[in-house]
Scaffold this motif. Structure first.
Motif, PDB file in Angstrom:
ATOM      1  N   ALA A 146      -6.180  -9.178 -12.214  1.00 27.10           N
ATOM      2  CA  ALA A 146      -6.854  -9.149 -13.349  1.00 27.10           C
ATOM      3  C   ALA A 146      -6.592  -9.946 -14.302  1.00 27.10           C
ATOM      4  N   HIS A 147      -5.372 -10.579 -14.445  1.00 23.72           N
ATOM      5  CA  HIS A 147      -4.867 -11.486 -15.589  1.00 23.72           C
ATOM      6  C   HIS A 147      -5.267 -12.991 -15.011  1.00 23.72           C
ATOM      7  N   LYS A 148      -6.174 -13.712 -16.014  1.00 17.87           N
ATOM      8  CA  LYS A 148      -6.601 -15.048 -15.778  1.00 17.87           C
ATOM      9  C   LYS A 148      -5.253 -16.149 -15.595  1.00 17.87           C
ATOM     10  N   ARG A 149      -4.142 -16.029 -15.935  1.00 18.87           N
ATOM     11  CA  ARG A 149      -3.161 -16.763 -15.480  1.00 18.87           C
ATOM     12  C   ARG A 149      -2.024 -16.428 -14.712  1.00 18.87           C
ATOM     13  N   LEU A 202       0.804  -1.155  -0.014  1.00 19.18           N
ATOM     14  CA  LEU A 202       0.009   0.041  -0.129  1.00 19.18           C
ATOM     15  C   LEU A 202       0.780   1.239  -0.038  1.00 19.18           C
ATOM     16  N   PHE A 203       2.166   1.327   0.255  1.00 13.91           N
ATOM     17  CA  PHE A 203       3.095   2.353   0.428  1.00 13.91           C
ATOM     18  C   PHE A 203       4.158   2.117  -0.240  1.00 13.91           C
ATOM     19  N   ARG A 204       3.850   1.627  -1.578  1.00 13.28           N
ATOM     20  CA  ARG A 204       5.003   1.410  -2.636  1.00 13.28           C
ATOM     21  C   ARG A 204       4.642   2.027  -4.169  1.00 13.28           C
ATOM     22  N   GLY A 205       3.825   3.058  -4.067  1.00  8.35           N
ATOM     23  CA  GLY A 205       3.580   3.566  -5.229  1.00  8.35           C
ATOM     24  C   GLY A 205       2.683   2.645  -6.307  1.00  8.35           C
ATOM     25  N   THR A 206       3.640   2.560  -7.399  1.00  8.81           N
ATOM     26  CA  THR A 206       3.085   1.932  -8.631  1.00  8.81           C
ATOM     27  C   THR A 206       2.782   0.316  -8.375  1.00  8.81           C
ATOM     28  N   THR A 207       3.286  -0.231  -7.015  1.00  6.21           N
ATOM     29  CA  THR A 207       3.319  -1.468  -7.046  1.00  6.21           C
ATOM     30  C   THR A 207       1.973  -2.041  -6.926  1.00  6.21           C
ATOM     31  N   ILE A 208       0.877  -1.245  -6.053  1.00  4.52           N
ATOM     32  CA  ILE A 208      -0.168  -1.808  -6.168  1.00  4.52           C
ATOM     33  C   ILE A 208      -1.252  -1.680  -7.439  1.00  4.52           C
ATOM     34  N   ILE A 209      -0.642  -0.880  -8.339  1.00  8.17           N
ATOM     35  CA  ILE A 209      -1.144  -0.923  -9.709  1.00  8.17           C
ATOM     36  C   ILE A 209      -0.795  -2.093 -10.337  1.00  8.17           C
ATOM     37  N   THR A 210       0.418  -2.472 -10.284  1.00  8.71           N
ATOM     38  CA  THR A 210       1.110  -3.928 -10.796  1.00  8.71           C
ATOM     39  C   THR A 210       0.233  -4.950 -10.293  1.00  8.71           C
ATOM     40  N   LEU A 211      -0.007  -4.810  -8.929  1.00 11.83           N
ATOM     41  CA  LEU A 211      -0.686  -5.996  -8.316  1.00 11.83           C
ATOM     42  C   LEU A 211      -2.281  -6.080  -8.882  1.00 11.83           C
ATOM     43  N   ALA A 212      -2.920  -4.974  -9.000  1.00 13.15           N
ATOM     44  CA  ALA A 212      -4.051  -5.262  -9.586  1.00 13.15           C
ATOM     45  C   ALA A 212      -3.989  -5.702 -10.964  1.00 13.15           C
ATOM     46  N   ARG A 213      -3.150  -5.383 -11.736  1.00  8.98           N
ATOM     47  CA  ARG A 213      -3.038  -6.014 -12.951  1.00  8.98           C
ATOM     48  C   ARG A 213      -2.695  -7.443 -13.008  1.00  8.98           C
TER      49      ARG A 213
END
Length: 499
Positions: free
Chosen positions: A117-120, A103-114
């Motif tokens: 969202a990926h089925k594999r 939660l405190f790592r900037g873009t990491t949470i965006i990458t985690l969301a991606r």
């Protein structure tokens, strides 16, 4: 010979979960080599990558050697791998409390969301099943054919090389800040032992709420290019620690292995550990120090623990145990050392590696503290040259020990080997090779504040198991047994002197 010395790591029982063959195996030292090897192995993955760890940071760079179109960061690299291979799936399991750092790592949470969202790409959080415990594995498994198991997390502030250069411009966190030199180690394993670690990973995945996974069959050659194997066709033991879960009994294979290694050592125990705070390990050391012909025991630790609470608990416990052990060490066979850079900066020791008598190599995620042995979930591996078929492993194990000491002392491995042979003593060789600057420095006992003494005695931050999480104020435990042992040994010495 030590009393009750085991012939091998199979005696006594429950020293390991599985013993499997490795077609190739090796020790990888420091995260620069590990990140490059991990990337190279993942590039070979065809069906499955399992990333099982205490922490991951999607922002880190694994290497500056990239293929055309290969992304720079770990997070984008994982997405790129599954995009280029439609049969590949990635399973990422991490500790749930450690995940809060995201939660405190900037873009990491965006990458985690991606990722989610990926089925594999599949992600799960491991609660470690017990209040106060942590999921502390550091395992990567590629197609059940190659695995890494050790102390290195694929996260920030871990990258370094064995040179541990002062002010290395590459030792920079994703946010641009520099960090201190960092020493670490992991194992690389190929063959049936990797498949067994894959099974352990699938068990942990299912325990964390993931669906049951079948093993990967028909795996190809996943061994990463450019990585040397120090061992071939060798038996490897896998040992674990885990607290009791429901009706399942606790698993204490790692503790049993450490105690057996200390009890069975003939000449010396060389250990690298982030902490030295386990009362059971201290008791085992004390028993060997009392023997006139017992082994030497040299421990390499960081000067101080990280964070603001850990130094109070771990460092204070270390100081108390060290003082107690030195009082028992009438033959001068116990030392703790810290590595420093050429300019005198402390090198943080995060490795969890133990080498005994040039015969046994033990490496994994566990530290020499109560949490690792009785509370957290851990996984270690052991190569024992005394096992049938492993007889040729001893020279490689000795070479690894000499190489690790050479790294810390700022000398060549040959100088370490020659000094040990010349002195006939591991500690005497270290003392002879120590120098100013890049070298090992002896541990010095700090002054302890009253609050630190209380925290250590009551094991507030290093409980001896889940049953003690909420019992920190019921009376001191950390040194009670060691003090009783010290009194017993003194009594034994007094009786011997009267004869």
């Amino acid at each position: 010979m030590a009393p009750n010395e085991p012939d091998s790591l199979e005696a006594p029982a429950a020293l390991c979960w599985r013993r499997e063959n490795a077609t190739r195996a090796g020790l990888i030292v420091d995260a620069n080599a590990y990140f490059e090897a991990g990337r190279a192995a993942m590039l070979k993955a065809r069906r499955r990558i399992m990333l099982i760890g205490w922490d991951f940071d999607a922002r880190i760079e694994l290497t500056d050697k990239r293929l055309p179109g290969e992304p720079r960061t770990l997070g984008e690299f994982v997405l790129w791998l599954v995009a280029r291979n439609p049969e590949l799936e990635v399973f990422l399991l991490r500790w749930n409390i450690g995940a809060l750092r995201t939660l405190f790592r900037g873009t990491t949470i965006i990458t985690l969301a991606r990722w989610m969202a990926h089925k594999r790409i599949h992600t799960r959080l491991d609660s470690a099943s017990t209040v106060g415990a942590s999921h502390h594995h550091k395992i990567v498994v590629i197609d059940d054919c190659v695995a890494f198991c050790g102390g290195i997390d694929m996260t920030s502030n871990r990258w370094d090389t064995p040179a541990h250069r002062d002010g290395d411009p590459r030792r920079v966190a994703p946010d641009g800040s520099s960090y201190a030199p960092w020493h670490d180690a992991t194992s690389i394993l190929e063959g049936p032992v990797a498949a067994a670690l894959g099974e352990l990973g699938r068990q942990r995945w299912q325990a964390a709420g993931g669906k049951a996974l079948a093993p990967v069959s028909g795996g190809g050659d996943c061994w990463p290019e450019g990585v040397d194997a120090q061992f071939r066709d060798i038996s490897v033991a896998i040992c674990r620690s885990r607290p009791a879960v429901g009706r399942e009994a606790p698993i204490r294979e790692i503790e049993a292995t450490y105690l057996a290694l200390i009890a069975g050592a003939r000449r010396h125990v060389y250990a690298e550990s982030q902490y030295f705070a386990s009362r059971r390990i201290a008791e085992a050391v004390a028993l060997r120090l009392d023997e006139p012909e017992g082994p030497e025991i040299a421990v390499v630790n960081p000067v101080t623990s990280h964070g603001w609470l850990e130094p109070i608990a771990m460092d204070t416990a270390r100081a108390r145990l060290y003082v107690a052990l030195r009082r028992l060490d009438r033959y001068g066979r116990f030392r703790i050392f810290h590595p420093h850079t050429k300019q005198g900066e402390p090198i943080y020791v995060h490795a969890k590696t133990t080498i005994v008598d040039d015969q046994v190599l033990h490496v994994g995620s566990s530290n020499m503290n109560n949490r690792s042995l009785r509370l957290d979930t851990e996984c270690d591996v052991t190569i024992d040259s005394r096992q049938p078929g492993n007889e040729g492993a001893s020279p490689q194990i000795r070479a690894l020990r000499d190489s690790l000491l050479a790294e810390h002392l700022g000398v060549e491995p040959g100088a370490v080997a020659a000094a040990i042979d010349d002195k006939g003593s591991l500690i005497a060789a270290i003392e002879a090779l120590r120098s100013a600057g890049r070298s090992l420095r002896p541990y010095e006992v700090p002054d302890l504040l009253d609050v630190e003494k209380w925290l250590a005695d009551h094991q507030v931050l290093d409980p001896d198991g889940p049953e003690e999480i909420f019992e920190a104020t019921t009376g001191g435990r950390l040194l009670k047994r060691l003090n009783r042992l010290r009194r017993r040994l003194r009594g034994r010495g007094a009786r011997a002197s009267k004869k």
